[in-house]
Design a protein around this motif. Structure first.
Motif, short mmCIF file in Angstrom:
data_model
loop_
_atom_site.label_atom_id
_atom_site.label_comp_id
_atom_site.label_asym_id
_atom_site.label_seq_id
_atom_site.Cartn_x
_atom_site.Cartn_y
_atom_site.Cartn_z
N ASP A 3 -12.87 8.16 9.27
CA ASP A 3 -14.00 8.06 10.21
C ASP A 3 -13.68 7.09 11.34
O ASP A 3 -13.93 7.39 12.51
N CYS A 4 -13.13 5.94 10.98
CA CYS A 4 -12.83 4.92 11.99
C CYS A 4 -11.77 5.43 12.97
O CYS A 4 -11.93 5.28 14.18
N GLY A 22 -3.83 3.46 14.71
CA GLY A 22 -2.56 3.47 13.99
C GLY A 22 -2.68 2.88 12.60
O GLY A 22 -2.17 3.44 11.62
N ALA A 23 -3.38 1.76 12.48
CA ALA A 23 -3.55 1.10 11.18
C ALA A 23 -4.39 1.95 10.24
O ALA A 23 -4.07 2.08 9.05
N CYS A 24 -5.46 2.55 10.76
CA CYS A 24 -6.32 3.40 9.92
C CYS A 24 -5.57 4.63 9.44
O CYS A 24 -5.69 5.01 8.27
N ASN A 25 -4.82 5.26 10.32
CA ASN A 25 -4.07 6.45 9.92
C ASN A 25 -2.99 6.10 8.90
O ASN A 25 -2.79 6.85 7.94
N HIS A 26 -2.33 4.96 9.09
CA HIS A 26 -1.32 4.53 8.11
C HIS A 26 -1.97 4.24 6.76
O HIS A 26 -1.47 4.67 5.71
N CYS A 27 -3.08 3.52 6.78
CA CYS A 27 -3.78 3.17 5.54
C CYS A 27 -4.28 4.43 4.83
O CYS A 27 -4.15 4.56 3.61
N TYR A 28 -4.80 5.34 5.59
CA TYR A 28 -5.27 6.62 5.05
C TYR A 28 -4.15 7.32 4.29
O TYR A 28 -4.32 7.73 3.13
N GLU A 29 -3.00 7.45 4.94
CA GLU A 29 -1.86 8.12 4.31
C GLU A 29 -1.36 7.34 3.09
O GLU A 29 -1.03 7.93 2.06
#
Length: 110
Positions: free
Chosen positions: A44-45, A17-24
């Motif tokens: 990737d993560c 969730g955190a990686c997808n939010h940061c990505y966006e």
């Protein structure tokens, strides 16, 4: 599911969730050129963590090499995100990645 597997899955889920939010969020920043490594690490993560989540409920089949790969990916992503001290989404992602890397380490070494 054992307590150590449950702790791992909770941390992995939070990391995705955190990686997808940061990505966006990174894609919305004006200085996107300086965020390329972070964006790549986020994706990737999240992808590797998602593969770990696919084993939820099948702990006996969860490969330690996959969990080690997840740990390494989380550490790399945290390192990239930590460089962006002024971006709250990166700092939250770094924390989630560090927590996930620790959970992976504990799972492998318990």
């Amino acid at each position: 599911m054992t307590a150590k597997a449950e702790k791992l899955m909770d941390a992995v889920y939070a990391c995705v969730g955190a990686c997808n939010h940061c990505y966006e969020a990174c894609l919305q920043e004006e200085a996107i050129d300086m965020l390329r490594a972070c964006i790549r690490s986020n994706k990737d993560c999240a992808d590797i963590c998602t593969n770990v989540l696919a084993y939820k409920g099948r702990e006996e089949f969860l490969d330690y090499d996959l969990v080690k790969l997840c740990e390494n990916s989380c550490q790399a992503c945290a390192k990239d995100c930590e460089e962006h001290e002024d971006m709250e989404h990166c700092q939250k992602c770094a924390k989630a990645c560090n927590d996930c890397a620790e959970a992976c380490h504990d799972y492998i070494n318990a």
